[in-house]
Design an enzyme around this catalytic site. Structure first.
Site, mmCIF file in Angstrom:
data_model
loop_
_atom_site.group_PDB
_atom_site.id
_atom_site.type_symbol
_atom_site.label_atom_id
_atom_site.label_comp_id
_atom_site.label_asym_id
_atom_site.label_seq_id
_atom_site.Cartn_x
_atom_site.Cartn_y
_atom_site.Cartn_z
ATOM 1 N N SER A 135 36.428 52.668 42.753
ATOM 2 C CA SER A 135 36.184 52.948 41.376
ATOM 3 C C SER A 135 35.075 52.099 40.694
ATOM 4 O O SER A 135 33.761 52.315 41.078
ATOM 5 C CB SER A 135 37.469 52.599 40.729
ATOM 6 O OG SER A 135 37.386 53.007 39.343
ATOM 7 N N ASP A 305 41.480 63.824 41.355
ATOM 8 C CA ASP A 305 41.262 62.415 40.695
ATOM 9 C C ASP A 305 40.655 62.864 39.313
ATOM 10 O O ASP A 305 39.863 63.455 38.977
ATOM 11 C CB ASP A 305 40.077 61.671 41.379
ATOM 12 C CG ASP A 305 39.793 60.262 40.966
ATOM 13 O OD1 ASP A 305 40.253 60.043 39.874
ATOM 14 O OD2 ASP A 305 39.288 59.549 41.729
ATOM 15 N N HIS A 338 42.829 58.887 41.995
ATOM 16 C CA HIS A 338 42.415 57.704 42.137
ATOM 17 C C HIS A 338 43.480 56.524 42.654
ATOM 18 O O HIS A 338 42.809 55.856 43.430
ATOM 19 C CB HIS A 338 42.124 57.301 40.659
ATOM 20 C CG HIS A 338 41.074 56.602 40.270
ATOM 21 N ND1 HIS A 338 39.717 57.014 40.420
ATOM 22 C CD2 HIS A 338 40.646 55.241 40.013
ATOM 23 C CE1 HIS A 338 38.587 56.292 40.325
ATOM 24 N NE2 HIS A 338 39.415 55.098 40.040
#
Length: 363
Positions: A135, A305, A338
């Site tokens: 991320s 995601d 995610h």
């Protein structure tokens, strides 16, 4: 979390040029006899995402956890805690209660945290680093690479849930905060630290999720998208350690990216302020096409995601279209969102093993 699983753990402290004191953990050896004899183990630096810390890499059991698997496979593993998180609250002159302590966005993580950590690990090991980011961690290294920074110490980059563009994000929570300018409003009221743990709703949620009859395994969905493979027990472990605080300015910077679909430095929304900081009325852009075409890259993204949205990743991949095809591996996992990249039951088979195979092939 490291020593209780039978691994050696060293604690290191890194001071950045802007005075922040970073806590960095090192797993120098694997757990098994054969893993403890190897010398000149290649260093791997793991960089967590926003609202997380280094413990986010160790939420799975050791046999399925990325850092422990890397250590057992002959790597010298380093895990950094970005400044502002629980174990990196220190500063050479500021208290973390001081508003000035929180005057930063991910621009400063790129400019100060990452170079200091890279240099420290490089000095300790005498070797170039493999980098693995999740991320915001991917954003940090890509922004650095796009400006020709750190490349003399970088052996490869693994980008998990890569964040470069955010204009297509479908995260309900992110869209709500962005569309209503909530972070900007809180900042204008003098709230410089963004800490979900300060909210009574988060504290209440943690209590509720520990009730045996309550299943909170889907609690991440409004933020991350529908994760496919997270067990309830992993959610409970997550809530023991996360979320971590960040600067309100960092949140605003991320939501500027969501709102505009661009990748630039922090916008002060004032020409004079931008000129003061950047020498121009608008913030400079980070150009992903400037990432060197011959750098080994492993990139993995998920079809579910909501933060690292497929359409935004395609924009990034378009910037990398001239990359040497023999130097880039792109993996797409349709069912992953995610948080799956850190907590999915089969993350080892689905993603960590292919990543390890990528690393093992590099000179």
């Amino acid at each position: 979390m490291v020593e209780s699983n039978g691994y050696d753990c060293e604690e290191h402290w890194v001071i950045t040029k802007d005075g922040y004191v970073l806590n960095v953990l090192r797993i120098p050896l694997g757990r098994f006899v054969g893993c403890r004899k190897a010398r000149n183990r290649p260093p791997v630096l793991l960089q967590h995402g926003m609202l997380l810390d280094a413990r986010s890499w160790m939420l799975l059991p050791p046999k399925r956890s990325l850092p422990f698997n890397l250590a057992d496979n002959g790597y010298d593993v380093w895990l950094v805690n970005s400044h502002g998180t629980e174990y990196s609250e220190g500063h050479t002159s500021l208290s973390h209660y001081d508003p000035a302590y929180w005057n930063w966005s991910w621009d400063e993580l790129v400019a100060y945290d990452l170079p200091a950590t890279f240099q420290y690990v490089y000095n300790q090991t005498g070797q170039k680093l493999h980098f693995i980011g999740h991320s915001q961690g991917t954003l940090m290294v890509m922004a650095s690479m796009s400006r020709d920074q750190l490349l003399n110490m970088l052996r490869s980059a693994a980008l998990l849930c890569p964040i470069a563009y955010l204009g297509h994000t479908t995260s309900l929570l992110s869209r709500f905060i962005t569309d209503n300018f909530i972070a900007e409003a809180l900042h204008s009221l003098g709230l410089y630290k963004f800490d979900l743990n300060d909210l009574i709703t988060m504290r209440t949620l943690k209590i509720i999720c520990r009730i045996p009859s309550v299943d909170c395994s889907n609690m991440f969905t409004p933020y991350t998208g529908q994760n496919c493979c997270i067990k309830r027990s992993k959610t409970e472990i997550f809530l023991d350690h996360q979320p971590q605080p960040t600067a309100m300015k960092n949140v605003i910077h991320m939501f500027q990216m969501v709102r505009r679909g661009t990748l630039t430095m922090y916008d002060y929304n004032d020409c004079d302020e931008n000129i003061k900081h950047y020498g121009q009325p608008t913030p400079p852009a980070y150009n992903m096409t400037c990432i060197p075409n011959d750098l080994p890259i492993f990139l993995s993204y998920g079809g579910a995601d909501a933060l690292s949205d497929v359409n935004d990743v395609k924009l990034l991949l378009d910037c990398l279209k001239h990359h040497d095809p023999g130097k880039i591996v792109v993996q797409y996992i349709e069912s992953y969102a995610h948080a799956d990249y850190l907590m999915a039951e089969k993350a080892k088979e689905d993603m960590y093993d292919p990543l390890s195979a990528f690393l093992n092939k590099l000179p």
